[in-house]
Write a protein that holds these residues in place. Structure first.
Motif, PDB file in Angstrom:
ATOM      1  N   VAL A 334      24.599  -4.978 -32.910  1.00 25.84           N
ATOM      2  CA  VAL A 334      23.916  -6.108 -32.264  1.00 25.84           C
ATOM      3  C   VAL A 334      24.884  -7.279 -32.265  1.00 25.84           C
ATOM      4  O   VAL A 334      24.979  -8.054 -33.233  1.00 25.84           O
ATOM      5  CB  VAL A 334      22.602  -6.457 -32.997  1.00 25.84           C
ATOM      6  CG1 VAL A 334      21.900  -7.621 -32.287  1.00 25.84           C
ATOM      7  CG2 VAL A 334      21.691  -5.243 -33.071  1.00 25.84           C
ATOM      8  N   HIS A 335      25.638  -7.409 -31.191  1.00 26.71           N
ATOM      9  CA  HIS A 335      26.658  -8.454 -31.102  1.00 26.71           C
ATOM     10  C   HIS A 335      26.036  -9.755 -30.590  1.00 26.71           C
ATOM     11  O   HIS A 335      25.361  -9.773 -29.571  1.00 26.71           O
ATOM     12  CB  HIS A 335      27.786  -8.011 -30.170  1.00 26.71           C
ATOM     13  CG  HIS A 335      28.512  -6.788 -30.646  1.00 26.71           C
ATOM     14  ND1 HIS A 335      29.509  -6.858 -31.588  1.00 26.71           N
ATOM     15  CD2 HIS A 335      28.371  -5.482 -30.338  1.00 26.71           C
ATOM     16  CE1 HIS A 335      29.956  -5.639 -31.841  1.00 26.71           C
ATOM     17  NE2 HIS A 335      29.289  -4.789 -31.092  1.00 26.71           N
ATOM     18  N   GLY A 336      26.271 -10.822 -31.338  1.00 28.54           N
ATOM     19  CA  GLY A 336      25.716 -12.102 -30.954  1.00 28.54           C
ATOM     20  C   GLY A 336      26.386 -13.240 -31.702  1.00 28.54           C
ATOM     21  O   GLY A 336      27.456 -13.070 -32.302  1.00 28.54           O
ATOM     22  N   ARG A 337      25.732 -14.379 -31.705  1.00 29.07           N
ATOM     23  CA  ARG A 337      26.267 -15.570 -32.359  1.00 29.07           C
ATOM     24  C   ARG A 337      25.237 -16.167 -33.300  1.00 29.07           C
ATOM     25  O   ARG A 337      24.050 -16.240 -32.943  1.00 29.07           O
ATOM     26  CB  ARG A 337      26.673 -16.626 -31.320  1.00 29.07           C
ATOM     27  CG  ARG A 337      27.693 -16.141 -30.305  1.00 29.07           C
ATOM     28  CD  ARG A 337      27.925 -17.170 -29.224  1.00 29.07           C
ATOM     29  NE  ARG A 337      28.686 -16.605 -28.116  1.00 29.07           N
ATOM     30  CZ  ARG A 337      30.019 -16.598 -28.063  1.00 29.07           C
ATOM     31  NH1 ARG A 337      30.727 -17.128 -29.051  1.00 29.07           N
ATOM     32  NH2 ARG A 337      30.637 -16.054 -27.029  1.00 29.07           N
ATOM     33  N   PRO A 338      25.659 -16.578 -34.497  1.00 24.95           N
ATOM     34  CA  PRO A 338      24.725 -17.255 -35.403  1.00 24.95           C
ATOM     35  C   PRO A 338      24.091 -18.461 -34.721  1.00 24.95           C
ATOM     36  O   PRO A 338      24.770 -19.206 -34.018  1.00 24.95           O
ATOM     37  CB  PRO A 338      25.614 -17.671 -36.571  1.00 24.95           C
ATOM     38  CG  PRO A 338      26.760 -16.705 -36.547  1.00 24.95           C
ATOM     39  CD  PRO A 338      27.009 -16.431 -35.095  1.00 24.95           C
ATOM     40  N   ALA A 339      22.780 -18.609 -34.899  1.00 26.18           N
ATOM     41  CA  ALA A 339      22.057 -19.713 -34.246  1.00 26.18           C
ATOM     42  C   ALA A 339      22.340 -21.026 -34.943  1.00 26.18           C
ATOM     43  O   ALA A 339      22.574 -21.076 -36.138  1.00 26.18           O
ATOM     44  CB  ALA A 339      20.565 -19.411 -34.275  1.00 26.18           C
TER      45      ALA A 339
END
Length: 339
Positions: A334-339
């Protein structure tokens, strides 16, 4: 302790991943003695095997770490570098097949250091006691709870006075350096075990342990994935991952490597944002799940990548992978960015 679906008693901390396992980068760095069997065996998969008629030039071959018979004061020890630094919840000092040659007692110490220091630096480090000297049983899994909230990178297993240990399992919570996840501004795998992701629940893991889903790297064979039994009733199987930190999702990978006659027909992915911990996901009724990926056909032994297909970005704290109706998935990214 609690009972699993087969009625066997399980110690709760063993649900946490093994931070020292060879397959996640754990390494036996140095031991003061490994005359009969090498220290590297401590972190290998399984509980060890016994081959009755196998010998080496030094004596009986044993699948574990075994020191010579001590004839002087003191005790033997082995230093292990955790593949995944973190908080230790409990340890399993397994003396499987060591019956007349297991240590009478063991203790455990920990230290947190940066990088990969030389063995000499580790032996002179300031070690903190984690487990006092406790009695062991031969041919058994010796399970000990660890009451410490500190992050550790290395452990020292002390055995008194000498003998053999088949395996060392260090169950705990991965604590990555969060600053590393935000460096460079590039998306990171928020579900990865090495980044602090945790599988918190699944409805079935009969053939493949649930933690396999988020292990580092690609699976080497079918046994290194998450696989459910054949479903004989209506419904579908599912698994829930707590992301290392709340984040937005940009790309998802569902890998069915090595699953050919037993991959799921379809999958879907959902996310939620939880501000309070949930103890029982299977029976929770007030969680609002948002669909990220609609039910999608899968292929055998294939890496599936989804980006434009994602219907929601989050932020999310948890994701739920649903497989229809059953089968095996080797990895979820699950590739994403810290909120």
């Amino acid at each position: 302790m609690h009972a699993d679906e087969d009625g066997k008693l399980r110690v709760a901390f063993t649900d946490w991943p093994d931070l020292a396992a060879e397959k996640v980068g754990g390494r036996a760095v140095i031991a003061n003695d490994e005359f009969f069997a090498p220290k590297e065996n401590l972190l290998r998969p399984g509980r060890g095997v016994f081959i009755a008629d196998r010998y080496t030039e030094r004596g009986k071959w044993m699948d574990g770490w075994e020191t010579r018979r001590r004839r002087s004061p003191g005790h033997d020890w082995c230093i292990v570098q955790l593949g995944l630094p973190g908080v230790v919840r409990g340890v399993d000092i397994d003396t499987n097949h060591f019956l007349g040659n297991f240590p009478e007692y063991a203790s455990l110490e920990g230290v947190e250091v940066m990088g990969s220091p030389e063995p000499d630096a580790l032996t002179s480090a300031r070690w903190t006691p984690l487990m006092p000297q406790l009695r062991l049983q031969g041919g058994s899994r010796n399970l000990f709870f660890i009451a410490s909230e500190q992050r550790w990178t290395h452990l020292r297993l002390n055995i008194f006075p000498d003998g053999g240990v088949a395996r060392l399992r260090v169950h705990g919570e991965v604590r990555p350096e969060l600053s590393r996840l935000t460096q460079g501004g590039e998306p990171v795998d928020l579900a990865a075990l090495e980044n602090g992701g945790v599988v918190v629940a699944c409805n079935d893991a009969f053939f493949g342990p649930r933690d396999n889903l988020i292990l580092p790297g690609r699976a080497a064979h079918m046994g290194e994935g998450w696989e459910t039994r054949r479903k004989r009733v209506p419904g579908f199987d599912w698994i829930i991952v707590k992301l290392t930190t709340p984040g937005t999702v940009e790309r998802v990978e569902v890998d069915t490597a090595h699953y050919k006659g037993n991959f799921p027909d379809m999958c879907s992915l959902e996310g939620c944002y939880l501000r309070e911990p949930v103890v029982d996901f299977a029976n929770a009724r007030d969680i609002v799940w948002t669909e990220l990926l609609a039910r999608t056909k899968l292929q055998a032994d294939h890496r599936h990548f989804f980006a434009s297909e994602l219907q929601a970005k989050g932020p999310f704290t948890h994701v739920r992978l649903n497989i229809f109706p059953d089968g095996g998935i080797s990895r979820l990214r699950v590739h994403g960015r810290p909120a």
